[in-house]
Design a protein around this motif. Structure first.
Motif, PDB file in Angstrom:
ATOM      1  N   GLN A 272       0.838  -1.192   0.000  1.00 54.62           N
ATOM      2  CA  GLN A 272       0.000   0.000   0.000  1.00 54.62           C
ATOM      3  C   GLN A 272       0.878   1.249   0.000  1.00 54.62           C
ATOM      4  N   VAL A 273       0.421   2.236  -0.751  1.00 56.60           N
ATOM      5  CA  VAL A 273       1.102   3.517  -0.822  1.00 56.60           C
ATOM      6  C   VAL A 273       0.087   4.594  -0.477  1.00 56.60           C
ATOM      7  N   GLN A 274       0.460   5.477   0.417  1.00 56.89           N
ATOM      8  CA  GLN A 274      -0.387   6.628   0.737  1.00 56.89           C
ATOM      9  C   GLN A 274       0.288   7.880   0.196  1.00 56.89           C
ATOM     10  N   LEU A 275      -0.512   8.722  -0.458  1.00 52.86           N
ATOM     11  CA  LEU A 275      -0.009   9.943  -1.070  1.00 52.86           C
ATOM     12  C   LEU A 275      -0.791  11.137  -0.546  1.00 52.86           C
ATOM     13  N   VAL A 276      -0.077  12.186  -0.160  1.00 51.60           N
ATOM     14  CA  VAL A 276      -0.719  13.402   0.332  1.00 51.60           C
ATOM     15  C   VAL A 276      -0.145  14.594  -0.418  1.00 51.60           C
ATOM     16  N   GLU A 277      -1.018  15.273  -1.184  1.00 53.37           N
ATOM     17  CA  GLU A 277      -0.593  16.449  -1.936  1.00 53.37           C
ATOM     18  C   GLU A 277      -0.777  17.701  -1.092  1.00 53.37           C
ATOM     19  N   SER A 278       0.031  18.703  -1.422  1.00 54.39           N
ATOM     20  CA  SER A 278      -0.115  20.020  -0.808  1.00 54.39           C
ATOM     21  C   SER A 278       0.514  21.049  -1.734  1.00 54.39           C
ATOM     22  N   GLY A 279       0.275  22.320  -1.440  1.00 57.12           N
ATOM     23  CA  GLY A 279       0.915  23.381  -2.189  1.00 57.12           C
ATOM     24  C   GLY A 279       0.039  24.100  -3.189  1.00 57.12           C
ATOM     25  N   GLY A 280      -1.190  23.640  -3.349  1.00 59.19           N
ATOM     26  CA  GLY A 280      -2.077  24.335  -4.268  1.00 59.19           C
ATOM     27  C   GLY A 280      -2.505  25.685  -3.735  1.00 59.19           C
ATOM     28  N   GLY A 281      -3.180  26.443  -4.576  1.00 58.03           N
ATOM     29  CA  GLY A 281      -3.659  27.755  -4.160  1.00 58.03           C
ATOM     30  C   GLY A 281      -4.072  28.579  -5.349  1.00 58.03           C
ATOM     31  N   SER A 282      -4.247  29.865  -5.101  1.00 61.55           N
ATOM     32  CA  SER A 282      -4.629  30.810  -6.146  1.00 61.55           C
ATOM     33  C   SER A 282      -3.438  31.687  -6.490  1.00 61.55           C
ATOM     34  N   VAL A 283      -3.247  31.911  -7.772  1.00 53.84           N
ATOM     35  CA  VAL A 283      -2.108  32.704  -8.237  1.00 53.84           C
ATOM     36  C   VAL A 283      -2.520  33.459  -9.490  1.00 53.84           C
ATOM     37  N   GLN A 284      -1.861  34.575  -9.729  1.00 54.18           N
ATOM     38  CA  GLN A 284      -2.141  35.347 -10.940  1.00 54.18           C
ATOM     39  C   GLN A 284      -1.410  34.739 -12.133  1.00 54.18           C
ATOM     40  N   PRO A 285      -1.901  35.007 -13.327  1.00 55.51           N
ATOM     41  CA  PRO A 285      -1.181  34.538 -14.526  1.00 55.51           C
ATOM     42  C   PRO A 285       0.271  34.996 -14.508  1.00 55.51           C
ATOM     43  N   GLY A 286       1.152  34.080 -14.903  1.00 53.59           N
ATOM     44  CA  GLY A 286       2.583  34.367 -14.866  1.00 53.59           C
ATOM     45  C   GLY A 286       3.249  33.976 -13.570  1.00 53.59           C
ATOM     46  N   GLY A 287       2.458  33.614 -12.567  1.00 53.62           N
ATOM     47  CA  GLY A 287       2.996  33.256 -11.275  1.00 53.62           C
ATOM     48  C   GLY A 287       3.492  31.822 -11.210  1.00 53.62           C
ATOM     49  N   SER A 288       3.952  31.443 -10.017  1.00 48.98           N
ATOM     50  CA  SER A 288       4.535  30.121  -9.807  1.00 48.98           C
ATOM     51  C   SER A 288       3.938  29.464  -8.565  1.00 48.98           C
ATOM     52  N   LEU A 289       3.936  28.146  -8.590  1.00 53.32           N
ATOM     53  CA  LEU A 289       3.555  27.342  -7.426  1.00 53.32           C
ATOM     54  C   LEU A 289       4.413  26.091  -7.419  1.00 53.32           C
ATOM     55  N   ARG A 290       4.581  25.522  -6.238  1.00 57.87           N
ATOM     56  CA  ARG A 290       5.234  24.230  -6.114  1.00 57.87           C
ATOM     57  C   ARG A 290       4.295  23.281  -5.381  1.00 57.87           C
ATOM     58  N   LEU A 291       3.929  22.211  -6.065  1.00 61.66           N
ATOM     59  CA  LEU A 291       3.103  21.178  -5.453  1.00 61.66           C
ATOM     60  C   LEU A 291       3.997  20.095  -4.870  1.00 61.66           C
ATOM     61  N   SER A 292       3.564  19.547  -3.748  1.00 62.53           N
ATOM     62  CA  SER A 292       4.301  18.464  -3.098  1.00 62.53           C
ATOM     63  C   SER A 292       3.409  17.237  -2.992  1.00 62.53           C
ATOM     64  N   CYS A 293       4.030  16.075  -3.109  1.00 62.41           N
ATOM     65  CA  CYS A 293       3.337  14.802  -2.933  1.00 62.41           C
ATOM     66  C   CYS A 293       4.190  13.952  -1.991  1.00 62.41           C
ATOM     67  N   ALA A 294       3.759  13.885  -0.744  1.00 59.38           N
ATOM     68  CA  ALA A 294       4.484  13.102   0.257  1.00 59.38           C
ATOM     69  C   ALA A 294       3.973  11.670   0.253  1.00 59.38           C
ATOM     70  N   ALA A 295       4.880  10.720   0.118  1.00 60.25           N
ATOM     71  CA  ALA A 295       4.507   9.312   0.024  1.00 60.25           C
ATOM     72  C   ALA A 295       4.898   8.559   1.287  1.00 60.25           C
ATOM     73  N   SER A 296       4.109   7.540   1.602  1.00 60.95           N
ATOM     74  CA  SER A 296       4.445   6.611   2.676  1.00 60.95           C
ATOM     75  C   SER A 296       4.039   5.210   2.234  1.00 60.95           C
ATOM     76  N   GLY A 297       4.711   4.227   2.773  1.00 62.99           N
ATOM     77  CA  GLY A 297       4.437   2.848   2.420  1.00 62.99           C
ATOM     78  C   GLY A 297       5.412   2.251   1.428  1.00 62.99           C
ATOM     79  N   ARG A 298       5.928   3.079   0.550  1.00 60.11           N
ATOM     80  CA  ARG A 298       6.961   2.669  -0.420  1.00 60.11           C
ATOM     81  C   ARG A 298       7.871   3.866  -0.626  1.00 60.11           C
ATOM     82  N   ILE A 299       9.096   3.601  -1.070  1.00 59.54           N
ATOM     83  CA  ILE A 299       9.996   4.707  -1.359  1.00 59.54           C
ATOM     84  C   ILE A 299       9.767   5.193  -2.784  1.00 59.54           C
TER      85      ILE A 299
END
Length: 113
Positions: free
Chosen positions: A1-28
């Motif tokens: 089993q693998v559990q995945l948890v995303e974070s980092g979303g949000g609202s941004v203006q055009p031309g902006g940047s975001l970094r999404l993260s996906c933290a995993a557990s259960g497997r490397i």
């Protein structure tokens, strides 16, 4: 089993940047094929970027040159670095791990002025 948890979303203006993260557990993460998908309202879920265990990457044409997928083995986390965001990038972004087809819960990205 693998559990995945995303974070980092949000609202941004055009031309902006975001970094999404996906933290995993259960497997490397370095033993898995990790992908970022997105689904806009009324649209099918689509592959945005993929990273194999060997370090090979794939990007959808619509994000090439703007998005980068990477992983931090020490944190067992995969990232999606998104630059030059456009309104068309607005969607719920999901992390997926294979083999086994494990999905995270999704994180909303909204690009709007």
């Amino acid at each position: 089993q693998v559990q995945l948890v995303e974070s980092g979303g949000g609202s941004v203006q055009p031309g902006g940047s975001l970094r999404l993260s996906c933290a995993a557990s259960g497997r490397i993460v370095r033993s898995l094929v990790m992908g970022w998908y997105r689904q806009a309202p009324g649209e099918q879920r689509e592959l945005v970027a993929r990273l194999t265990s060997a370090g090979n990457t794939y990007y959808a044409d619509s994000v090439k040159g703007r998005f980068t997928i990477s992983r931090d083995n020490a944190k067992n986390t995969v990232y999606l670095h998104m630059n030059s965001l456009e309104p068309e990038d607005t969607a719920v972004y999901y992390c997926r791990a294979d083999p086994g087809t494990y999905w995270g819960q999704g994180t909303q990205v909204t690009v709007s002025s």
